[in-house]
Enzyme design. Sequence first.
Site, mmCIF file in Angstrom:
data_model
loop_
_atom_site.group_PDB
_atom_site.id
_atom_site.type_symbol
_atom_site.label_atom_id
_atom_site.label_comp_id
_atom_site.label_asym_id
_atom_site.label_seq_id
_atom_site.Cartn_x
_atom_site.Cartn_y
_atom_site.Cartn_z
ATOM 1 N N TRP A 1 0.826 -1.209 0.000
ATOM 2 C CA TRP A 1 0.000 0.000 0.000
ATOM 3 C C TRP A 1 0.866 1.268 0.000
ATOM 4 O O TRP A 1 0.342 2.377 -0.081
ATOM 5 C CB TRP A 1 -0.922 0.011 1.222
ATOM 6 C CG TRP A 1 -0.211 0.364 2.524
ATOM 7 C CD1 TRP A 1 1.012 -0.082 2.935
ATOM 8 C CD2 TRP A 1 -0.688 1.248 3.550
ATOM 9 N NE1 TRP A 1 1.320 0.444 4.165
ATOM 10 C CE2 TRP A 1 0.300 1.270 4.568
ATOM 11 C CE3 TRP A 1 -1.835 2.009 3.713
ATOM 12 C CZ2 TRP A 1 0.146 2.025 5.731
ATOM 13 C CZ3 TRP A 1 -1.969 2.754 4.880
ATOM 14 C CH2 TRP A 1 -0.993 2.768 5.868
ATOM 15 N N ASP A 2 2.201 1.104 0.101
ATOM 16 C CA ASP A 2 3.100 2.257 0.180
ATOM 17 C C ASP A 2 2.911 3.224 -0.984
ATOM 18 O O ASP A 2 3.314 4.385 -0.909
ATOM 19 C CB ASP A 2 4.564 1.800 0.231
ATOM 20 C CG ASP A 2 4.850 0.879 1.404
ATOM 21 O OD1 ASP A 2 4.040 -0.045 1.626
ATOM 22 O OD2 ASP A 2 5.865 1.068 2.085
ATOM 23 N N GLU B 1 0.456 -3.272 12.211
ATOM 24 C CA GLU B 1 0.656 -4.716 12.057
ATOM 25 C C GLU B 1 0.857 -5.447 13.379
ATOM 26 O O GLU B 1 1.010 -6.660 13.381
ATOM 27 C CB GLU B 1 1.866 -4.954 11.159
ATOM 28 C CG GLU B 1 1.705 -4.307 9.802
ATOM 29 C CD GLU B 1 2.750 -4.728 8.800
ATOM 30 O OE1 GLU B 1 3.897 -4.975 9.224
ATOM 31 O OE2 GLU B 1 2.412 -4.809 7.604
ATOM 32 N N LYS C 1 2.278 -0.349 16.039
ATOM 33 C CA LYS C 1 3.535 -0.238 15.295
ATOM 34 C C LYS C 1 3.618 1.113 14.595
ATOM 35 O O LYS C 1 4.666 1.725 14.500
ATOM 36 C CB LYS C 1 3.591 -1.353 14.253
ATOM 37 C CG LYS C 1 4.815 -1.325 13.375
ATOM 38 C CD LYS C 1 4.768 -2.452 12.357
ATOM 39 C CE LYS C 1 6.030 -2.462 11.497
ATOM 40 N NZ LYS C 1 5.945 -3.422 10.391
ATOM 41 N N GLN C 2 2.477 1.567 14.055
ATOM 42 C CA GLN C 2 2.474 2.783 13.239
ATOM 43 C C GLN C 2 1.066 3.368 13.239
ATOM 44 O O GLN C 2 0.130 2.752 13.730
ATOM 45 C CB GLN C 2 2.911 2.444 11.820
ATOM 46 C CG GLN C 2 1.930 1.542 11.084
ATOM 47 C CD GLN C 2 2.570 0.823 9.919
ATOM 48 O OE1 GLN C 2 3.116 -0.262 10.082
ATOM 49 N NE2 GLN C 2 2.502 1.416 8.745
HETATM 50 C C1 BGC Z 1 4.864 -1.474 7.315
HETATM 51 C C2 BGC Z 1 3.841 -1.472 6.205
HETATM 52 C C3 BGC Z 1 4.530 -1.241 4.882
HETATM 53 C C4 BGC Z 1 5.635 -2.250 4.683
HETATM 54 C C5 BGC Z 1 6.396 -2.018 3.409
HETATM 55 C C6 BGC Z 1 5.947 -2.478 7.007
HETATM 56 O O1 BGC Z 1 6.936 -2.403 7.981
HETATM 57 O O2 BGC Z 1 4.270 -1.816 8.531
HETATM 58 O O3 BGC Z 1 2.877 -0.479 6.435
HETATM 59 O O4 BGC Z 1 3.607 -1.351 3.858
HETATM 60 O O5 BGC Z 1 6.536 -2.169 5.753
HETATM 61 O O6 BGC Z 1 7.030 -0.784 3.427
#
Ligand code: BGC
Length: 805
Positions: A349-350, A488, A609-610
């Site tokens: 999704w980045d 996550e 996490k984010q």
């Molecule tokens: C993040 C995701 C991201 C992925 C790829 C993961 O560490 O939690 O949001 O899409 O890295 O960059």
Amino acid sequence: MGAWLLRYDGVDPDGERLRESLCTLGNGYFATRGAAPEASADAVHHPGTYIAGCYDRLTSTVAGRTTTNEDLVNAPNWLPLTFRAADGEWFGSRPGDLLGHRQVLDLRRGLLIRRLRHRDAAGRDTTVEQQRLVSMDDPHVAALRTVIRPENWSGTLEIRSGLDGRVRNDGVARYRGLADAHLSIRSAGADREVIWLEAETVTSAVRIAEAARTTVTGAAVARRETRDEPGWIAHHLTLPLRQGEAVAVEKVVALHTSRDRATDGTLAAARSRAERAPAFAELCDRHVMAWDHLWRRGRLDVGRSAAQRTINLHMFHLLQTVSPHTVGLDVGVPARGLHGEAYRGHVFWDELFVLPFLGLRFPDVVRALLLYRWHRLPAARAAAREAGYAGAMYPWQSGGDGRDETPRTHFNPRSGRWLPDNSRLQRHVGLAVAFNVWQYYEATGDLEFLSSYGAEMLLEIARFWADLATFDAPSGRYDIRGVMGPDEYHDALPGAAAPGLANNAYTNVMAVWALCRALDVLALLPSERRAELLERLGLGPAEITRLEDVSRRLRVPFHADGVISQFEGYEDLAEFDWAGYRARYGDIRRLDRILEAEGDTPNRYKASKQADVLMLFYLLSADELTALLARLGYRLDRAAIPRTVRYYLARTSHGSTLSAVVHAWVLARSDRAASWRFFLEALDGDVHDVQGGTTGEGVHLGAMAGTLDLAQRCYTGLEPRGDVLRLNPHLPPGLPGLGMELRYRGHWGIRLHADHRGVRVGLRRSAQPPIRMIVDGGPVTTIPAGRTVWFATSAAAGERTAGTG
Ligand code: BGC
């Protein structure tokens, strides 16, 4: 050093992989890590060349289970070049043979420059200067120029210039033990000044051909021999050399694959390109000109030199991953660029952090990237059908053909255990696709794209969400269960039998947003196209009513005090001992790994996490979010917004580099100083490798583009919405001003300059119709081509005034 150079003095084996990633050169078609030409893969170096969209699938057995993984293939290494005095050892074969070493990445010209002095075992000192490019002018060409000067000796020099097909995808320690040999060698050979190597990927059967022309100026080549062994071919050149006199060795390389257009065979294309390519100087001139054009279109001035260099670096790596050469390639945006093997080169999704930024600079590239998703609609439909749903379910990770590439297990280096990976439940990735389609349309007004491709994606994505939602009669609400949000760390409630969460607020609100856009698009399409699409998709009135109904009655959980809840049940989780863990572990970004190693799980805690809920404030304006919630019958009290931001900020470990970007964004209006701190942290992400060793495995492209977008859209309040370009500048104290050139609705080079007093908007002369702007929520101002307008902003002047110039 200025804003355009990244310089490394000396050698640093521990930091070499980081340098290799940051010194990667690429052009959107392929990229090559900044590895030393004399090095091959070992504990220090990882030479890697990655071709956009070139994937291959291999099967391995891990922890007793058979798994199949698709990788962005490490293509044959075209760099190998070394030398020796005829009776000496090869440069690079003996540790400690360097007397001095400096490496400079020249961002403006796209060159990697290296100066070094070498002493061999016999005490012969040699100076070496190298320049390397991966052509931004001709995407199939790369070149390495090496000037060799004997300081204190004369004699015979031997040069070895090779192509190495024995490379593997073994750049990430965590993945070792998985199959990594993706190339089988088809042929290798030599003809006059050119050597070539042709390989084929094991299961996807992509042919990759590289051809290298090695020439010397400054001395006559006495002997040219071809040496080969399986997977390797080289030219050995022998020439006389006199003390103090330099020779220049030029290696010009052509790279083609069987995915290319307009070729008559992969190998033939590479060989003839290498034979015909001009000399380094001319290649370099054209390459620098191509970069110059990109920099004009990518100009982003932040007025502070330290930040400016990192902004330039981020733009550089973004444009090396996706560039005008991307158009027509059928590729997505790999999360780690074309810079390394982390996440196996997969697309996540980045894109959400990349495409809205690029759409106002390189809309043609964004269109191509959206087509990558459109071509994978059949796979997304098949995935939805297989899971029992209508519409299209885009995969959390994708690569070649659009099937779900998310691994089912992941490795915790802290505990040494392989663990189940449920991140494929991040179904919200499809919402990012929908968001990007709409953003592109807003920025370009490209109704043709929307009609031909975008609408189909929007409708199929919306359909999936409407079908996934289940109706709960007692409450009169729809629920979405069995998903994960962007955070996550949470994949289930504590003790749950199956993975998945209910009513992730981010997912649900963005699903409502997507449903609304799908309904909008139906109204927007020319009636013939609408009828065609509805017929083709079998989308009848009952289903459209369902889209509408779900968009009004989907559930969004709130805490008792009005804070939006990350998911149902979040409020009942335990508070996490942040201070205690920080004291014990120091860096707790990867709390998931720490807790798992302790036999615990983040599922038990209010610890993310984010950004998850806060992603809503990142993507939507407060007005849009309030309106979406109001549509659902919820009232978002304005005071609840800063409370919600504070609540989650205190409960986030920032285990993803994306997190700092989102937090800088959501704090931009309420706490400018904090926003600035997060912005600086996001800028540091790769340059200082803040996630502790991950940049050596590839850059974090989403976060890199995210920092650019903070400057472009967030701090300027720039928002193309509904035929109007909105601006609402709000610069953090650390930023004196922001200057950029944008493309919007057919206008090239809209010059925008914002500072703490106001904003100036200048349109270049063109035949395009005027644009409509709203600054600071004021009235609509129409600006014709050729006109410059200055607006004083309320933050500075107390009221908004416009003047023309
Ligand atoms: C993040 C995701 C991201 C992925 C790829 C993961 O560490 O939690 O949001 O899409 O890295 O960059």
